[in-house]
Design a protein around this motif. Structure first.
Motif, short mmCIF file in Angstrom:
data_model
loop_
_atom_site.label_atom_id
_atom_site.label_comp_id
_atom_site.label_asym_id
_atom_site.label_seq_id
_atom_site.Cartn_x
_atom_site.Cartn_y
_atom_site.Cartn_z
N ARG A 82 0.83 -1.20 0.00
CA ARG A 82 0.00 0.00 0.00
C ARG A 82 0.87 1.26 0.00
O ARG A 82 1.97 1.28 0.54
CB ARG A 82 -0.92 0.01 1.22
CG ARG A 82 -0.21 0.09 2.56
CD ARG A 82 -1.20 0.22 3.71
NE ARG A 82 -0.53 0.30 4.99
CZ ARG A 82 -0.35 -0.72 5.81
NH1 ARG A 82 -0.80 -1.91 5.46
NH2 ARG A 82 0.26 -0.57 6.97
N ASN A 83 0.35 2.31 -0.62
CA ASN A 83 0.99 3.63 -0.68
C ASN A 83 2.29 3.63 -1.48
O ASN A 83 3.02 4.62 -1.44
CB ASN A 83 1.28 4.16 0.73
CG ASN A 83 0.04 4.26 1.59
OD1 ASN A 83 -1.03 4.64 1.11
ND2 ASN A 83 0.16 3.92 2.86
N LEU A 84 2.60 2.56 -2.18
CA LEU A 84 3.86 2.50 -2.93
C LEU A 84 3.59 2.20 -4.40
O LEU A 84 2.96 1.20 -4.74
CB LEU A 84 4.78 1.42 -2.35
CG LEU A 84 5.26 1.63 -0.91
CD1 LEU A 84 6.05 0.43 -0.44
CD2 LEU A 84 6.10 2.90 -0.80
N ALA A 85 4.06 3.09 -5.27
CA ALA A 85 3.93 2.87 -6.71
C ALA A 85 5.08 2.03 -7.24
O ALA A 85 4.94 1.30 -8.21
CB ALA A 85 3.87 4.21 -7.44
N HIS A 86 6.24 2.12 -6.59
CA HIS A 86 7.44 1.40 -7.04
C HIS A 86 8.00 0.59 -5.87
O HIS A 86 8.23 1.12 -4.78
CB HIS A 86 8.50 2.35 -7.57
CG HIS A 86 8.06 3.15 -8.74
ND1 HIS A 86 7.94 2.62 -10.01
CD2 HIS A 86 7.70 4.45 -8.85
CE1 HIS A 86 7.53 3.56 -10.84
NE2 HIS A 86 7.37 4.68 -10.16
N PRO A 124 14.34 9.47 -7.65
CA PRO A 124 13.16 9.46 -8.53
C PRO A 124 12.09 8.47 -8.06
O PRO A 124 10.89 8.76 -8.14
CB PRO A 124 13.75 9.05 -9.89
CG PRO A 124 15.16 9.50 -9.83
CD PRO A 124 15.59 9.28 -8.42
N MET A 125 12.51 7.31 -7.56
CA MET A 125 11.56 6.33 -7.06
C MET A 125 10.86 6.85 -5.81
O MET A 125 9.64 6.66 -5.64
CB MET A 125 12.27 5.01 -6.76
CG MET A 125 11.36 3.89 -6.25
SD MET A 125 12.16 2.27 -6.22
CE MET A 125 13.57 2.58 -5.15
N VAL A 126 11.61 7.51 -4.93
CA VAL A 126 11.01 8.08 -3.72
C VAL A 126 9.98 9.13 -4.09
O VAL A 126 8.87 9.16 -3.55
CB VAL A 126 12.09 8.69 -2.80
CG1 VAL A 126 11.45 9.36 -1.59
CG2 VAL A 126 13.08 7.63 -2.35
N LEU A 127 10.33 10.02 -5.01
CA LEU A 127 9.42 11.08 -5.44
C LEU A 127 8.14 10.51 -6.03
O LEU A 127 7.04 10.99 -5.76
CB LEU A 127 10.11 12.00 -6.44
CG LEU A 127 11.18 12.93 -5.87
CD1 LEU A 127 11.96 13.61 -6.99
CD2 LEU A 127 10.56 13.97 -4.95
N ASP A 128 8.28 9.48 -6.86
CA ASP A 128 7.10 8.84 -7.46
C ASP A 128 6.22 8.23 -6.39
O ASP A 128 4.98 8.31 -6.46
CB ASP A 128 7.53 7.77 -8.47
CG ASP A 128 8.06 8.36 -9.76
OD1 ASP A 128 7.83 9.57 -9.99
OD2 ASP A 128 8.69 7.63 -10.53
N ASN A 129 6.83 7.60 -5.39
CA ASN A 129 6.04 6.99 -4.31
C ASN A 129 5.34 8.05 -3.47
O ASN A 129 4.19 7.86 -3.05
CB ASN A 129 6.95 6.13 -3.42
CG ASN A 129 7.27 4.78 -4.04
OD1 ASN A 129 6.52 4.28 -4.87
ND2 ASN A 129 8.38 4.19 -3.65
N VAL A 130 6.01 9.17 -3.20
CA VAL A 130 5.40 10.25 -2.44
C VAL A 130 4.20 10.82 -3.19
O VAL A 130 3.13 11.03 -2.62
CB VAL A 130 6.42 11.36 -2.13
CG1 VAL A 130 5.73 12.59 -1.56
CG2 VAL A 130 7.48 10.86 -1.15
N LYS A 131 4.37 11.06 -4.49
CA LYS A 131 3.28 11.61 -5.30
C LYS A 131 2.11 10.62 -5.38
O LYS A 131 0.95 11.02 -5.31
CB LYS A 131 3.79 11.94 -6.70
CG LYS A 131 4.78 13.09 -6.74
CD LYS A 131 5.32 13.31 -8.14
CE LYS A 131 6.34 14.44 -8.16
NZ LYS A 131 6.93 14.63 -9.52
N ALA A 132 2.43 9.35 -5.53
CA ALA A 132 1.37 8.34 -5.66
C ALA A 132 0.57 8.20 -4.38
O ALA A 132 -0.61 7.85 -4.40
CB ALA A 132 1.98 6.99 -6.05
N GLY A 137 11.70 4.97 0.35
CA GLY A 137 10.94 5.88 1.20
C GLY A 137 9.74 5.29 1.89
O GLY A 137 8.87 6.02 2.37
N SER A 138 9.67 3.97 2.01
CA SER A 138 8.46 3.33 2.52
C SER A 138 8.13 3.70 3.96
O SER A 138 6.97 3.85 4.33
CB SER A 138 8.57 1.80 2.38
OG SER A 138 9.68 1.31 3.11
N ILE A 139 9.15 3.88 4.83
CA ILE A 139 8.89 4.19 6.24
C ILE A 139 8.28 5.58 6.39
O ILE A 139 7.25 5.75 7.04
CB ILE A 139 10.18 4.08 7.07
CG1 ILE A 139 10.66 2.63 7.12
CG2 ILE A 139 9.95 4.60 8.49
CD1 ILE A 139 11.98 2.43 7.84
#
Length: 205
Positions: free
Chosen positions: A42-46, A113-121, A80-82
Motif C-alpha cells: 500500500r501507498n507504494l507505486a514502485h 526518482p523512485m522516492v518522489l514517485d512513491n510520495v506523489k502516488a 521511502g516506505s517508512i
C-alpha cells in the motif's frame, strides 16, 4: 492435518483462497484473506528489490512511540516506505499515528526518482521532505532529532556481509549524536541483529 482429513492438495501459487489457522491450547482462530493485493504494497507505486513492506514500516513506527511534533528521520530510506507510511498513517481513519515532521534521505541519489514517485502516488507530498543524507556524516546538530527509524543495509545490500561490521559502528555513533539525549528513540531493522545490537550498546549512555 487438513490435507489428511480432506485430501486437498495445497497449491502455494495458484490457490483460490488463503486460510490461516492459529491454534493455541484449546482455542483456534481462523483468518481468510479477502483481497488479492497484500497490504505490504500500500501507498507504494514502485517496489525495489529491497523495499520494506508498508506493514513492517507501520510496526516500526508504532515501536517508536511517536508523539505530536516529533522530528522523525529515516537516513537510509531506499524507496521511502517508512516515511511515506508514517505520513499516510497520520491521516488514516484507522490506526492513526501522531502528527510528526517526516524527513527521509539516502546516500545513493539514484533512489530519489523512485522516492518522489512513491510520495506523489501516496498523496503525502506536503508532509514528507527528501534530502541527500549520508548516515556516516548526517547534516544535523547534536540532539536535533526525536526519532530515527531505519531499515539497515545488511549482507548483499552493502557489498558483502563483513563490511557491515565496519559500517554499523560508524552509523550508530552518528545516530547517537543526532538523537536527543533522554527522550530520543531509535528503531532499526537488520538481519545481522547481533552486529547491530553490539554497535548500539557501544554508544548508549
Amino acid at each position: 492435518g487438513m490435507k489428511r482429513a480432506t485430501s486437498w492438495i495445497p497449491d502455494m501459487t495458484k490457490h483460490l483462497v488463503q486460510v490461516f489457522p492459529l491454534v493455541r491450547d484449546d482455542q483456534m482462530m481462523v483468518s481468510i484473506k479477502l483481497s488479492r493485493p497484500g497490504l505490504g504494497h500500500r501507498n507504494l507505486a514502485h517496489m525495489g528489490k529491497t523495499t520494506l513492506r508498508a506493514s513492517i514500516s507501520n510496526c516500526m513506527l508504532r515501536c517508536a512511540n511517536l508523539c505530536t511534533g516529533d522530528i522523525v528521520v529515516d537516513p537510509m530510506c531506499g524507496s521511502g516506505s517508512i516515511s511515506i507510511e508514517n505520513a499516510a498513517a497520520q491521516s488514516s481513519q484507522v490506526g492513526r499515528l501522531a502528527r510528526t515532521y517526516n524527513c527521509c534521505g539516502d546516500v545513493d541519489a539514484v533512489v530519489f526518482p523512485m522516492v518522489l514517485d512513491n510520495v506523489k502516488a501516496s498523496n503525502t507530498a506536503l508532509v514528507v521532505d527528501i534530502a541527500h543524507l549520508d548516515c556516516q556524516r548526517l547534516p544535523f546538530r547534536e540532539g536535533a532529532l526525536d526519532v530515527v527509524i531505519a531499515d539497515l543495509p545488511f549482507g548483499k545490500r552493502i557489498r558483502n556481509f563483513d563490511s557491515v561490521k565496519t559500517f554499523y559502528p560508524i552509523a550508530f555513533e552518528e545516530l547517537a549524536r543526532v538523537t536527543r539525549v533522554g527522550t530520543g528513540r531509535c528503531v532499526v531493522l537488520s538481519h545481522q541483529y547481533r552486529t547491530a545490537f553490539g554497535s548500539a550498546l557501544a554508544f548508549s549512555p
